[in-house]
Structures are given as C-alpha cells and as structure tokens.
Design a protein around this motif. Structure first.
Motif, PDB file in Angstrom:
ATOM      1  N   GLU A 143       0.724  -1.125  -0.411  1.00 50.02           N
ATOM      2  CA  GLU A 143       0.360   0.917  -0.045  1.00 50.02           C
ATOM      3  C   GLU A 143       0.922   0.927  -0.050  1.00 50.02           C
ATOM      4  O   GLU A 143       1.899   1.102   0.376  1.00 50.02           O
ATOM      5  CB  GLU A 143      -0.949  -0.290   1.332  1.00 50.02           C
ATOM      6  CG  GLU A 143      -1.529   1.241   1.433  1.00 50.02           C
ATOM      7  CD  GLU A 143      -2.414   0.884   2.514  1.00 50.02           C
ATOM      8  OE1 GLU A 143      -3.661   2.138   3.134  1.00 50.02           O
ATOM      9  OE2 GLU A 143      -2.488   0.062   3.602  1.00 50.02           O
ATOM     10  N   ILE A 145       0.782   5.201   0.452  1.00 42.70           N
ATOM     11  CA  ILE A 145       0.613   6.236   2.221  1.00 42.70           C
ATOM     12  C   ILE A 145       0.914   7.404   2.119  1.00 42.70           C
ATOM     13  O   ILE A 145       2.161   7.892   1.450  1.00 42.70           O
ATOM     14  CB  ILE A 145       0.439   5.272   3.486  1.00 42.70           C
ATOM     15  CG1 ILE A 145      -0.032   4.114   3.279  1.00 42.70           C
ATOM     16  CG2 ILE A 145      -0.728   6.585   4.741  1.00 42.70           C
ATOM     17  CD1 ILE A 145       0.378   3.875   5.069  1.00 42.70           C
ATOM     18  N   GLN A 146       0.289   8.606   2.149  1.00 43.42           N
ATOM     19  CA  GLN A 146       0.463   9.962   1.807  1.00 43.42           C
ATOM     20  C   GLN A 146       0.615  10.269   3.238  1.00 43.42           C
ATOM     21  O   GLN A 146      -0.293  10.758   3.990  1.00 43.42           O
ATOM     22  CB  GLN A 146      -0.998  10.242   0.774  1.00 43.42           C
ATOM     23  CG  GLN A 146       0.124  12.143   0.209  1.00 43.42           C
ATOM     24  CD  GLN A 146      -0.293  13.155  -0.585  1.00 43.42           C
ATOM     25  OE1 GLN A 146      -2.003  12.503  -0.446  1.00 43.42           O
ATOM     26  NE2 GLN A 146       0.022  13.754  -1.248  1.00 43.42           N
ATOM     27  N   TRP A 153       4.581  10.405  -1.107  1.00 44.61           N
ATOM     28  CA  TRP A 153       4.092   8.791  -0.950  1.00 44.61           C
ATOM     29  C   TRP A 153       4.847   7.664  -0.267  1.00 44.61           C
ATOM     30  O   TRP A 153       6.229   8.203  -0.853  1.00 44.61           O
ATOM     31  CB  TRP A 153       3.049   8.281  -2.039  1.00 44.61           C
ATOM     32  CG  TRP A 153       2.400   9.333  -2.460  1.00 44.61           C
ATOM     33  CD1 TRP A 153       1.971  10.298  -3.020  1.00 44.61           C
ATOM     34  CD2 TRP A 153       0.559   8.722  -1.986  1.00 44.61           C
ATOM     35  NE1 TRP A 153       0.449  10.861  -3.814  1.00 44.61           N
ATOM     36  CE2 TRP A 153      -0.299   9.919  -2.444  1.00 44.61           C
ATOM     37  CE3 TRP A 153       0.239   7.674  -1.017  1.00 44.61           C
ATOM     38  CZ2 TRP A 153      -1.159   9.570  -2.493  1.00 44.61           C
ATOM     39  CZ3 TRP A 153      -1.603   7.953  -1.917  1.00 44.61           C
ATOM     40  CH2 TRP A 153      -2.082   9.214  -2.574  1.00 44.61           C
ATOM     41  N   GLY A 156       4.417   1.093   2.674  1.00 46.12           N
ATOM     42  CA  GLY A 156       3.871   1.105   3.748  1.00 46.12           C
ATOM     43  C   GLY A 156       5.452   0.202   4.568  1.00 46.12           C
ATOM     44  O   GLY A 156       5.476   0.366   6.189  1.00 46.12           O
ATOM     45  N   VAL A 163       1.924  -0.982   9.854  1.00 49.68           N
ATOM     46  CA  VAL A 163       0.617   0.292   9.505  1.00 49.68           C
ATOM     47  C   VAL A 163      -0.861  -0.366   9.912  1.00 49.68           C
ATOM     48  O   VAL A 163      -1.074  -1.650   9.702  1.00 49.68           O
ATOM     49  CB  VAL A 163       0.310   0.136   7.997  1.00 49.68           C
ATOM     50  CG1 VAL A 163      -0.814   0.954   7.585  1.00 49.68           C
ATOM     51  CG2 VAL A 163       1.675   0.749   7.267  1.00 49.68           C
ATOM     52  N   GLU A 169      -5.334   9.273   9.083  1.00 46.83           N
ATOM     53  CA  GLU A 169      -3.816   9.995   7.955  1.00 46.83           C
ATOM     54  C   GLU A 169      -2.611   9.588   9.006  1.00 46.83           C
ATOM     55  O   GLU A 169      -2.382   9.260   9.997  1.00 46.83           O
ATOM     56  CB  GLU A 169      -3.935  11.792   8.686  1.00 46.83           C
ATOM     57  CG  GLU A 169      -5.460  12.187   7.618  1.00 46.83           C
ATOM     58  CD  GLU A 169      -5.703  13.909   8.272  1.00 46.83           C
ATOM     59  OE1 GLU A 169      -5.818  14.330   7.056  1.00 46.83           O
ATOM     60  OE2 GLU A 169      -5.399  13.913   8.994  1.00 46.83           O
TER      61      GLU A 169
END
Length: 359
Positions: A143, A145-146, A153, A156, A163, A169
């Motif tokens: 994944e 994630i930002q 970005w 994970g 994660v 967020e």
C-alpha cells in the motif's frame, strides 16, 4: 447450460461492483477538480488534482505541475506523472519554465508561481526508497500512503512501524522530526508505539471565577487564553511514521501562541477542516453525485426483461468490458491521456462490430 449462464450473471455483479468502486475513486479524486478550465486564474488552489509532464522536462532538473484541465488539453500524448492531489498549488502550464510552450486554455502570460512547493513526486519518484510507482523492479504488493505534511507517498513497509488498520492520516518520520510539537498530540498507546506513555495535558492557569458562566457554574469549555498543547512524557525516538485517527486535528490547540507556531512552521492548514484529503474527496463525490438516477433507471430497465434477456445483457456488458480494458491498456502503456474523441471512436467501432456479428 442455464447454471453456467447464472454463474456468468453472478460474476457480472462482482464486475459491476468493482467498476462502481473504481468510478467512485475517480470521482473522489477528480470530481473536486476542474477538467475544462485552467485553474491558474484562481491562484493557489486549496487542493486539486495535479500532474507533472515528463515530456516537457525530460532529463532536466526543472519541476512543474499542471492542473487536470491542462493535462487533458495541453499535454495530450505526453508522458505524465499523476500526483493525486496537492495543497496550495497554482498551475504552472505555459509559464516561463516551459519556454516556448504555451497554455491552450489560458492565453495570458503566466508568472512563475513562487509559492508552489515541489517534491520528488514531480520527477516520478516516491517514498524514502526514491523509486517510481508502479515500480517495474518491485514485485512486492504494498500500500502507498501519503504524508499529510510533505505530501510524499510511502510504501507501507518503509514507514518503520506496522501500518494500523484504523488510521485516517499519516505523518512520515522526517516530518515528525521537523515539527516535534506534533508528537505531543500522538496517541502512542492506541497505535502500539515503542514509547507507550500517555501524554499529560498542561494548561495555563486562569482565574477560576472568570470561568463561571452567567448561571454561576463552571464552564467545561476551554477559554481562548488556555493552551491545551499536551506535553509528552517521552520524546520522539527514531524515524518511524506517526498515524492519526479521524478527527484528530480537532484536538489541536488554537490559542494565540499555538496559532503563531503553526504560522511560523507554515502549517496553518492543520486547523482547516477542509484541508484534509477526505474532505476534498467528499466534495468530489458530491459534485458528481448523479449515480442514484442511473441506478434507478437501470433497475427499471432490468425489471422489464426476462431471464434470457438479462443474461444476454450481462454477456454483452462483459464483451464491452473486455474490449474497453484492452483499449485503455494501450493508452496506459503509451502513457497517453484518454480524450473524449478517443472514447467516441472506441464506441463507434464497438457498435459497428456488434452490428456485423448480429444475426
């Protein structure tokens, strides 16, 4: 034979659901952006979908970002890096960075946008591993994630900590180090941090009599003069990311000193409830929310068909899906933007093929 057809029909439900999810995701990201007009005249847009053109700046150190409309009208056929969304950004298309290249949607001269912020994403690189996405050399499904601060970005597996399943967020370790006050708000116990102590809240002492309301009872609401910034019993350690639950920004202190701190660190957006990606996506979904009308019409249409007609429709849809997938795959491989004319051409050819195959 009927059982086989029923299996195909059931599988089409799964296909339709998957298509609905993809459409919803696209609506969320693009629905809040303008696909017809260049956003440059609007100034620094709070949040919008952006693209970086590799064709215009191949093998150069120049970074630029173009809005959704310009990616379609001005950079059709170019190699584009999709940047998802960025905050407080003004479209660069056709400004002095592009030399002789002019924006087709905004004819007036564009100034260089000094307040725009650029990161490695504009070069097609992501994460602390500085790799492209998708990465042809990376076979691990992971994944992305930002980080809500630097807006880069991350994989994970490269965040330095597992994660969690229930976060809203993420802030990368580098940004937590750069803005240590954030650690004071972090729920270390909930997310299984190595440091499990719970932060203690320290507030400024004020006159208790002044806290009473007109009925003489003590008010439970904090006064604007109070500072509710928690003090963490343990300092931040390491480079791991920090995760946050939905609504955590509401706990940020809004006293004068803290508001000054946010401004000094260029993070006033933290106390803006409309800054979040979830708020932007919700607005995008609402903007294109015409799906219920389509669903109602489709239900009435299907109810008028017998079982055989429903199965034939399902097979026809499957043929369309396969053909459209192959058609779009060519654009993805060539990294071209799909235009309305391309879609019209596809459906024209598809309908002609169906007519030839009809008995």
């Amino acid at each position: 034979m009927e059982e086989e057809n029923e299996e195909h029909t059931v599988s089409m439900v799964d296909v339709l659901n998957e298509e609905d999810e993809l459409e919803a995701d696209a609506n969320a990201v693009l629905g809040g952006s303008d696909d017809n007009d260049c956003t440059y005249p609007r100034g620094y847009v709070k949040r919008q979908a952006l693209y970086s053109c590799s064709t215009c700046f191949d093998k150069s150190n120049i970074k630029s970002g173009v809005c959704l409309a310009c990616s379609l009208a001005c950079h059709e056929g170019h190699e584009l890096f999709e940047l998802y969304t960025k905050r407080h950004f003004r479209c660069d298309c056709g400004n002095s960075k592009f030399k002789d290249f002019k924006c087709q949607l905004y004819q007036q001269e564009k100034e260089t946008n000094e307040k725009n912020k650029y990161n490695q994403n504009f070069d097609g690189l992501y994460c602390s591993c500085h790799r492209p996405y998708p990465d042809p050399e990376d076979q691990v499904s992971d994944e992305m994630i930002q980080c809500i601060v630097c807006e880069d970005w991350f994989h994970g597996r490269h965040l330095g900590i597992p994660v969690p399943s229930d976060f809203d967020e993420m802030i990368c370790g580098e940004c937590v180090n750069a803005h240590p006050f954030l650690w004071n708000y972090y729920d270390k116990k909930k997310f299984g941090e190595k440091v499990t102590s719970t932060p203690e809240t320290e507030t400024v002492q004020v006159d208790k009599e002044a806290e009473k309301d007109t009925n003489g009872s003590a008010s439970s609401e904090p006064k604007p003069s109070e500072c509710t910034l928690p003090t963490s019993a343990s300092p931040y350690k390491g480079q791991h990311a920090a995760f946050w639950t939905k609504g955590w920004r509401k706990s940020l202190c809004s006293c004068a000193d803290c508001m000054k701190l946010y401004k000094e660190e260029h993070m006033e957006y933290l106390v803006d409830e409309n800054d979040t990606v979830s708020a932007y996506e919700a607005a995008g979904r609402a903007k294109v929310s015409n799906k219920p009308l389509f669903d109602d019409g489709m239900d009435r249409f299907m109810n008028q068909m017998n079982r055989t007609q429903q199965i034939e429709l399902a097979h026809g849809y499957n043929d369309l899906k396969v053909a459209l997938t192959d058609f779009l795959k060519g654009f993805a491989e060539r990294k071209r933007v799909v235009r309305k004319e391309d879609i019209d051409e596809f459906f024209g050819a598809f309908q002609a093929k169906r007519r030839r195959e009809s008995p």
